[in-house]
Design a protein around this motif. Structure first.
Motif, PDB file in Angstrom:
ATOM      1  N   GLY A 115      -6.622   1.119   4.101  1.00  0.00           N
ATOM      2  CA  GLY A 115      -5.331   1.309   3.731  1.00  0.00           C
ATOM      3  C   GLY A 115      -5.364   1.478   2.280  1.00  0.00           C
ATOM      4  O   GLY A 115      -4.414   1.653   1.617  1.00  0.00           O
ATOM      5  N   SER A 116      -6.597   1.652   1.614  1.00  0.00           N
ATOM      6  CA  SER A 116      -6.486   1.914   0.193  1.00  0.00           C
ATOM      7  C   SER A 116      -6.009   3.326  -0.028  1.00  0.00           C
ATOM      8  O   SER A 116      -5.343   3.559  -1.028  1.00  0.00           O
ATOM      9  N   ASP A 117      -6.249   4.103   0.970  1.00  0.00           N
ATOM     10  CA  ASP A 117      -5.707   5.493   0.945  1.00  0.00           C
ATOM     11  C   ASP A 117      -5.334   5.706   2.367  1.00  0.00           C
ATOM     12  O   ASP A 117      -5.800   5.338   3.428  1.00  0.00           O
ATOM     13  N   TRP A 118      -3.855   6.200   2.669  1.00  0.00           N
ATOM     14  CA  TRP A 118      -3.533   6.769   3.905  1.00  0.00           C
ATOM     15  C   TRP A 118      -3.190   8.172   3.772  1.00  0.00           C
ATOM     16  O   TRP A 118      -2.799   8.665   2.889  1.00  0.00           O
ATOM     17  N   ASP A 119      -3.871   8.737   4.832  1.00  0.00           N
ATOM     18  CA  ASP A 119      -3.739  10.284   4.972  1.00  0.00           C
ATOM     19  C   ASP A 119      -2.573  10.623   5.989  1.00  0.00           C
ATOM     20  O   ASP A 119      -2.639   9.956   7.075  1.00  0.00           O
TER      21      ASP A 119
ATOM     22  N   ASN B  59     -10.411   3.408   5.006  1.00  0.00           N
ATOM     23  CA  ASN B  59     -10.784   2.250   4.103  1.00  0.00           C
ATOM     24  C   ASN B  59      -9.916   1.101   4.021  1.00  0.00           C
ATOM     25  O   ASN B  59      -9.633   0.691   2.775  1.00  0.00           O
TER      26      ASN B  59
ATOM     27  N   THR C 207      -6.281   5.864   7.893  1.00  0.00           N
ATOM     28  CA  THR C 207      -6.972   5.124   6.784  1.00  0.00           C
ATOM     29  C   THR C 207      -8.587   5.010   7.393  1.00  0.00           C
ATOM     30  O   THR C 207      -8.392   4.663   8.327  1.00  0.00           O
TER      31      THR C 207
ATOM     32  N   GLN D 223       0.939  -1.294  -0.081  1.00  0.00           N
ATOM     33  CA  GLN D 223       0.067   0.104   0.170  1.00  0.00           C
ATOM     34  C   GLN D 223       0.909   1.237   0.112  1.00  0.00           C
ATOM     35  O   GLN D 223       1.947   1.250   0.467  1.00  0.00           O
TER      36      GLN D 223
ATOM     37  N   SER E 269       2.178   4.624   1.307  1.00  0.00           N
ATOM     38  CA  SER E 269       2.476   5.180   2.421  1.00  0.00           C
ATOM     39  C   SER E 269       2.362   6.888   2.246  1.00  0.00           C
ATOM     40  O   SER E 269       2.181   7.533   3.097  1.00  0.00           O
TER      41      SER E 269
END
Length: 709
Positions: free
Chosen positions: A185-189, A183, A181, A150, A152
Motif C-alpha cells: 500500500g505504499s503505492d496504490w495503482d 508493496n 498494490t 495511505q 488512494s
C-alpha cells in the motif's frame, strides 16, 4: 423490596438487591440488528458484526450465539480475525475495535478519521488495512496500535480490501474504482475499466485469481492478478446488488446479495446457480471454512448455516422478521403484537415466548391492536381491515367498517365502546364490540395515525400536518386544536382528561395540561422522527422512533433522556404496564423488553433505583425452548464471585454451572439438560439464577427456560 418469585411462590432471589438490565431482546433471537459481516476461524469459532455495535460470538458452530461488548453503538461494517484470539471490527465514525482474547474484551483503536470504514483485512496479527468513505485507506504494522493513512488517489468510497500476503492487495469501491498494490500500500495503482458501477467486495484465492462483485448483479473475474477483468453472468435479476463474495478454492465460491440472493459456483464462476436461504431480505455476508460448511448473515439479524455447500440453509435465528407496528398488554404477562402481512403474536409470560398463528387471518399489514380484557380484542390495518377475537386471539373474525380506508390505530374504553382512525380523515366508532361500526365526521381528509380516549366521551386523534382533533361527546363532534408545530404527528397518549402528549416528525414532542386547549413543545434532544408515546402517570413516560430511539422522562417531559435500546431498527410502538415493565416494537420483528423502566438499575431495600455497574446483565438462555443443549450468557462490569445454578419448579437445586471468581467481560456457559449426576432431566420448566458478589454488594437475577424433548 420487590422479590423474584417462581411457581407456588417459591422465592429464588432473596438477596439484598435485585439486578436487572435495561432493554433486551425478546424477538428475534438472539437479536434483530442488521448483520453486515461474518467470520470463522474453524468449524466452531466465529463472529458476526452489525448495526448498533453488535458483535455476536459462537464457539459451537452457531448452535448458540452470545453477545460480546463492542464498546460502541456505531454500526459495524466488517470484521477480520487472524486466529481465534486476534480480531478487528470497523464501522461508522472511523470506529476500529480490537480484541486479543477472542472478543471477551474489545478495545477501541484510534483511526484518526471520522469517515465511515467499510472494510478491514489483516494478513497477520500485525499487518492490516482498513478502507472507507472519501477514498480513505489506513494501514498498520503493529496490530492497530498505530494506524497510518495511505494515498488512494481518489475521493470515492472504498468498500472492500483484500490481500494475498503482506504486499499484494486490492481495494474496490464506488464508480468502478479498483486499486492494486504490490508493496503493502505504499503505492496504490488505479485500474480503469470504463464503468461507473459501484463495487462492494473483492476476494482472491491466490495472487492471480480473484473476483469483484457489485451493483446490478455485477461479477468480475481475473486470472492474471487484476491486469484484466472479465464479466461473469450471475443468472440472477440484474437489479440485485451483490454485497459479498467468498471462495474456498479457485473453483468453489459463493456470493451474497439483496433480495435473499446467494449464488454458488463449482467452476470458478463460469456458471453461477442460485441457492435458497429462505429469505427475501438482504444477505450481507457469507463465509465458508470448506466446500460444505458455511454461514450467511443479513437483515434483521438473520444467520443461516449449511453443511452441504448451500444446497440447504438452516436458520440459526428464531422468531418473525416481519415489521411489528402495534402492541397492547393487559398486564405484565399478557400481550399482543401485530404487524406486516397479517402478523399477530401473543405472549402469556411477559414476552419470554411469543407465539404466532399457523392460520393466517389476513395478508394485510396490521398497524394497531387493543384488548379490553384477556379475551376481547381488535386489530386494524390496511384496506379497512378489522379483526375481532373473543378468545384471546385463538380465533379472529373479520368485521366490516363503513369505509374502505386504511386503518392505523384502534382504542377502546370498555368491552363495547371503541374508535379506529385512518387515511382520508377516517374516524369510525362502535358501541357493540364492532358488530356495527359507524363513521364519524372528522372535518379533515388528513391521514390520521393515532387515537386515545380517557373515557367514553373524551378523546383525541392526531395525524399529518400537525392535526390534533378533540371530542368531549364521544366523537359526535370533533374540534381541531392548534398545536405550535407544522410537523406530522404519529402518536398521542393521555393519563387523564387534561394531561397528555403527542409526538411526531423531526423530534416533535407536544404536551398539554388543559385537555389540549394549549399545547406546548418539549425539548426532545433529537431531530429524528418519533412514532410512539406512552405514559404510566403524569411524570413517567417513554417515546420511541428512528433509529431505535428511546427517550424517557420522570418529570412529565420537562427533561427527556435517551435510553440505550440496543438496536438501530425503527421503533413504531411502546407500551408499559407500570413504571418498570414495558415493551417496544419495530422493524424486522423487533420486540425489546425492560423490567427497569429502561434503565440499567439495582433495586435496593426500600424500592429505590441506583445505577448498576455498566454491562452487568443476565440474558435469556438461547435457544429457548431447547433440546438437548442451551447457552446462558451474562456480563460482568468488574471481576466478581459468581454462582449460576439451575432449579426445578419446586425450587430444588438441580445443578451448579458456575461457582467461583470470574473476570470482567461477557461470559457464557452451556447446559446440557442434565442433573448433578449427569442424569437426563424430563421436559418442563426450569429456572437459572445468577448471583454476583463484589465487596459488600450482592446482585441476583433469575430467569425461566423450557426443556422440550
Amino acid at each position: 423490596m420487590r422479590k423474584t418469585f417462581i411457581i407456588l411462590g417459591l422465592m429464588l432471589a432473596a438477596s439484598a438487591s435485585h439486578a436487572q438490565q435495561g432493554w433486551f431482546w425478546q424477538n428475534p433471537l438472539p437479536q434483530g440488528n442488521h448483520l453486515e459481516s461474518v467470520c470463522f476461524t474453524d468449524a466452531d469459532t466465529g463472529w458476526a458484526v452489525g448495526y448498533a455495535g453488535t458483535i455476536l460470538h459462537t464457539t459451537d458452530g452457531g448452535s448458540s450465539w452470545n453477545f460480546q461488548t463492542s464498546g460502541t453503538s456505531q454500526n459495524l461494517c466488517d470484521a477480520c480475525f487472524t486466529d481465534a484470539s486476534y480480531g478487528w471490527a470497523v464501522g461508522e465514525e472511523g470506529v476500529i475495535t480490537h480484541t486479543i482474547d477472542g472478543g471477551s474484551n474489545w478495545d477501541a483503536q484510534t483511526s484518526g478519521i471520522t469517515q465511515q470504514l467499510y472494510g478491514v483485512y489483516f494478513a497477520n496479527a500485525d499487518t492490516g488495512w482498513a478502507v472507507g468513505q472519501s477514498g480513505k485507506i489506513l494501514h498498520t504494522t503493529d496490530g492497530g496500535s498505530n494506524w497510518n493513512p495511505q494515498t488512494s488517489g481518489g475521493s470515492h468510497a472504498l468498500r472492500s480490501v483484500f490481500f494475498t500476503d503482506d504486499s499484494a492487495g486490492w481495494a474496490v469501491g464506488y464508480y468502478g474504482k479498483i486499486l492494486h498494490t504490490t508493496n503493502g500500500g505504499s503505492d496504490w495503482d488505479s485500474l480503469t475499466l470504463g464503468v461507473s458501477t459501484h463495487f462492494n467486495d473483492v476476494y482472491f484465492t491466490d495472487a492471480d485469481t480473484g473476483w469483484i462483485v457489485g451493483m446490478d448483479s455485477t461479477i468480475l473475474h481475473t486470472t492474471d492478478g487484476g491486469s484484466s477483468w472479465n464479466s461473469q453472468s450471475p443468472g440472477t435479476p440484474s437489479y440485485a446488488s451483490l454485497l459479498d463474495v467468498y471462495f474456498t478454492d479457485p473453483d468453489t465460491g459463493w456470493i451474497a446479495g439483496e433480495f435473499g440472493t446467494i449464488l454458488y459456483t463449482t467452476d470458478g464462476g463460469n456458471n453461477w446457480n442460485a441457492q435458497t436461504p429462505w429469505t427475501s431480505a438482504c444477505v450481507s455476508g457469507v463465509y465458508f471454512i470448506n466446500g460444505r460448511v458455511g454461514w450467511a448473515v443479513g437483515s434483521g439479524g438473520s444467520i443461516f448455516y449449511t453443511t452441504d455447500g448451500g444446497s440447504y440453509w438452516n436458520h440459526q435465528t428464531y422468531g418473525t422478521l416481519e415489521n411489528i407496528y402495534g402492541l397492547h398488554f393487559i398486564d405484565g404477562n399478557t400481550g399482543w403484537a401485530v404487524g406486516r402481512a397479517g402478523t399477530i403474536l401473543h405472549t402469556s409470560d411477559g414476552g419470554d415466548t411469543w407465539a404466532g398463528h399457523e392460520i393466517s387471518y389476513t395478508s394485510k399489514d396490521l398497524t394497531g391492536v387493543y384488548f379490553a380484557d384477556e379475551n376481547l380484542g381488535w386489530a386494524v390495518g390496511r384496506d379497512s381491515t378489522i379483526l375481532h377475537t373473543t378468545d384471546g386471539g385463538d380465533h379472529w373474525n373479520a368485521q366490516a367498517p363503513p369505509t374502505p380506508r386504511h386503518l392505523n390505530a384502534v382504542h377502546f374504553v370498555d368491552a363495547d365502546t371503541g374508535w379506529a382512525v385512518g387515511s382520508n380523515g377516517t374516524i369510525i366508532h362502535t358501541t357493540n364490540q364492532g358488530s356495527n361500526w359507524t363513521a364519524q365526521t372528522s372535518g379533515t381528509s388528513i391521514y390520521l395515525t393515532s387515537v386515545y380516549f380517557t373515557d367514553a366521551d373524551t378523546g383525541w386523534v392526531v395525524g399529518g400536518d400537525s392535526t390534533i382533533l378533540h371530542t368531549t361527546d364521544g366523537g359526535e363532534h370533533w374540534n381541531r386544536q392548534a398545536p405550535p408545530t407544522s410537523r406530522d404527528l404519529g402518536a398521542v397518549c393521555f393519563v387523564d382528561a387534561n394531561t397528555g402528549w403527542a409526538v411526531g416528525n423531526d423530534g416533535t414532542i407536544l404536551h398539554t395540561t388543559n385537555a389540549g386547549s394549549n399545547w406546548t413543545p418539549q425539548t426532545s434532544g433529537t431531530f429524528n422522527h418519533l412514532y410512539g408515546v406512552y405514559f404510566t402517570d403524569a411524570d413517567t413516560g417513554w417515546v420511541v422512533g428512528y433509529p431505535g430511539r428511546i427517550l424517557h422522562t420522570t418529570d412529565g417531559g420537562s427533561n427527556w433522556n435517551e435510553q440505550s435500546s440496543g438496536t438501530s431498527n425503527e421503533l413504531w410502538g411502546v407500551f408499559f404496564t407500570d413504571a418498570r415493565t414495558g415493551w417496544a416494537v419495530g422493524n424486522y420483528g423487533t420486540i425489546i423488553h425492560t423490567t427497569t423502566g429502561g434503565v440499567t438499575a439495582v433495586e435496593e431495600e426500600g424500592g429505590e433505583f441506583t445505577s448498576l455497574p455498566e454491562n452487568f446483565s443476565l440474558a435469556q438462555n438461547y435457544p429457548n425452548p431447547f433440546n438437548p443443549q442451551t447457552t446462558i450468557r451474562y456480563a460482568l462490569s468488574k471481576g466478581s464471585r459468581v454462582t449460576l445454578k439451575i432449579y426445578n419448579l419446586l425450587g430444588q437445586e438441580i445443578r451448579t454451572l458456575v461457582n467461583g471468581f470470574q473476570p470482567l467481560g461477557t461470559h457464557s456457559i452451556a447446559w446440557d439438560g442434565k442433573g448433578k449426576s449427569g442424569e437426563p432431566l424430563a421436559s418442563g420448566i426450569y429456572f437459572y439464577k445468577l448471583t454476583v458478589e463484589r465487596n459488600e454488594v450482592r446482585f441476583s437475577e433469575a430467569k425461566k427456560m423450557l426443556l422440550l424433548k
